[in-house]
Enzyme design. Structure first.
Site, short mmCIF file in Angstrom:
data_model
loop_
_atom_site.label_atom_id
_atom_site.label_comp_id
_atom_site.label_asym_id
_atom_site.label_seq_id
_atom_site.Cartn_x
_atom_site.Cartn_y
_atom_site.Cartn_z
N THR A 327 -104.05 44.22 14.08
CA THR A 327 -105.32 44.89 14.38
C THR A 327 -105.08 46.33 14.84
O THR A 327 -103.96 46.72 15.17
CB THR A 327 -106.11 44.16 15.49
OG1 THR A 327 -105.46 44.38 16.74
CG2 THR A 327 -106.22 42.67 15.21
N CYS A 328 -106.17 47.09 14.91
CA CYS A 328 -106.11 48.50 15.30
C CYS A 328 -106.09 48.70 16.80
O CYS A 328 -106.22 49.82 17.27
CB CYS A 328 -107.30 49.25 14.72
SG CYS A 328 -107.19 49.40 12.96
N ASP A 329 -106.00 47.62 17.56
CA ASP A 329 -106.02 47.75 19.01
C ASP A 329 -104.62 48.01 19.55
O ASP A 329 -103.67 47.32 19.19
CB ASP A 329 -106.59 46.46 19.62
CG ASP A 329 -106.88 46.63 21.10
OD1 ASP A 329 -106.36 47.59 21.71
OD2 ASP A 329 -107.62 45.80 21.64
N GLY A 330 -104.50 49.01 20.44
CA GLY A 330 -103.21 49.34 21.04
C GLY A 330 -102.66 48.22 21.91
O GLY A 330 -101.45 48.14 22.15
N ASN A 366 -111.52 42.68 13.81
CA ASN A 366 -111.09 43.56 12.71
C ASN A 366 -111.35 42.95 11.33
O ASN A 366 -110.84 43.44 10.33
CB ASN A 366 -109.58 43.88 12.79
CG ASN A 366 -109.26 45.13 13.61
OD1 ASN A 366 -108.26 45.78 13.39
ND2 ASN A 366 -110.11 45.46 14.56
#
Ligand SMILES: *Cc1c(COP(=O)(O)O)cnc(C)c1O
Length: 378
Positions: A327-330, A366
């Site tokens: 996913t694009c989450d840090g 996502n």
């Protein structure tokens, strides 16, 4: 357990990510539990992994079930209702406890016709049960020390032992029957003294309830039975010996003892196979991206405070690397330090002992769907 060759074959057939659940291991875990705690009837905490296939396997092995919501109750009920013995009522209580201490009134209304066994830990819940599920039997949840457990539950659940007997009397006063006492020492309980203390607290409450004229039949020792995720976890046989000794010492022979193991039955039964979808070097450190995430099968990293390790099918010299989710989450970090060989895009990796609190709390974040689940040895 599936061999690495079997895992690769399953991934080739079903794609990745794929969670392989081995029912032979679930049956083995159940048998081990019963062998060490023969006096205890195990109510599997369905929330740990609610796959209907697991409910069926554990029912077949002799387990009962701990449910936390109306959908979980119905999942178990639908699986077992065609198999009732003569007495339907005994059957419900023998097979299901609704152990979420706080229930919406609509849930209580829907449950009432089954005359369920439900827990409570405060006066408002008791009044709600009386009003919306007057045919329920009730079990009082006690607050007990959760010291050293991986997941702490005692700040949110359970009445203080000092108010317990008043809450028992309050139930009888309004015409509800208190059938039992329950507690939970915290999930993945590594500190076995928690169980000893909890059993002693429960015994003291039972004695005082007795002097006030209320005999209680059931003691529910909850979940928390630890899984050997690593070598530091002390053996289950030791915990079982401590529990058996305290139960024999503190409670009458005819006391019905039940428990709600979740993790213990399913954690070691599942392995996740995922695929490398990206690879980079950051600050000199090798970083892999895989097609699963902390929003999916690795949700236990966030919600269960559990660390999972990754292994490669490929042999070769390993180095310290980071593994990130898709996913694009840090914050979607699976591990900052795994030992893996120099893998390439499309190589497969796997993670073991990931059957509890994993896909149970998977999301579609996502737009990625939860992992495919494949059951073997059913
Ligand atoms: C979560 C839960 C369980 C299962 O706990 P484990 O640590 O997985 O054994 C049992 N009972 C209750 C009330 C729970 O909330």
């Amino acid at each position: 357990m599936a061999t690495t060759r079997q895992l690769q074959a399953i991934a080739a057939q079903h794609g990745t990510p794929v969670l392989v659940i081995d029912h032979e291991i679930i049956r083995r875990n159940y048998a081990k539990y019963k062998r060490h705690l023969p006096r205890v009837q195990a109510y599997y905490a369905v929330k740990a992994n609610p796959a209907p296939e697991i409910v069926r396997t554990l029912y077949g092995a002799g387990a009962s079930f701990d449910v936390a919501s109306l959908p979980e109750f119905m999942l178990v009920y639908e699986k077992i209702k065609h198999l009732p013995p003569k007495d339907q009522q005994d059957f419900i209580w023998d097979k299901i406890i609704f152990a979420n201490p706080t229930k919406p009134k609509e849930t209580l209304q829907a449950l009432d016709r089954y005359k369920p066994l439900v827990t409570y830990d405060n006066r408002n819940e008791l009044l709600k049960i009386k009003q919306h599920a007057p045919h329920a039997g009730v079990v009082l949840r006690l607050r007990v020390p959760n010291t050293g457990s991986m997941v702490e539950l005692s700040s949110k659940f359970g009445c203080d032992s000092g108010e317990a007997v008043d809450l028992i009397c309050a139930a009888f006063d309004i015409g509800l029957e208190v059938e039992g006492l329950s507690f939970h020492v915290g999930s993945q309980c590594a500190n076995f003294e928690n169980f000893v203390q909890a059993l002693n607290i429960a015994a003291a409450v039972l004695r005082e309830a007795n002097t006030r004229g209320h005999a209680i039949k059931i003691l529910d020792i909850g979940g928390g039975f630890p899984v050997a995720y690593d070598r530091h976890v002390k053996p289950f046989s030791l915990l079982a010996r401590m529990i058996n000794a305290e139960i024999d010492r503190l409670f009458p022979r005819n006391m019905e003892i039940l428990a709600e193991p979740g993790r213990f039955f399913v954690a070691t039964a599942a392995t996740l196979v995922a695929r490398i979808i990206g690879k980079a070097v950051r600050d000199g450190k090798l970083c892999f991206f895989i097609d699963d995430s902390v929003y999916h099968t690795f949700s236990g990293i966030i919600f269960d405070h559990c660390q999972y390790h990754l292994k490669a099918f490929k042999k070769g010299a390993t180095e310290v690397c980071a593994v990130y989710g898709q996913t694009c989450d840090g914050m979607d970090v699976i591990s900052q330090s795994e030992q893996l060989p120099d893998l390439q895009i499309d190589d497969l990796v796997y993670s073991e002992k990931i059957g509890a609190y994993s896909n149970a709390s998977s999301t579609w974040f996502n737009g990625f769907p939860p992992a495919t689940v494949v059951h073997i040895n059913q």
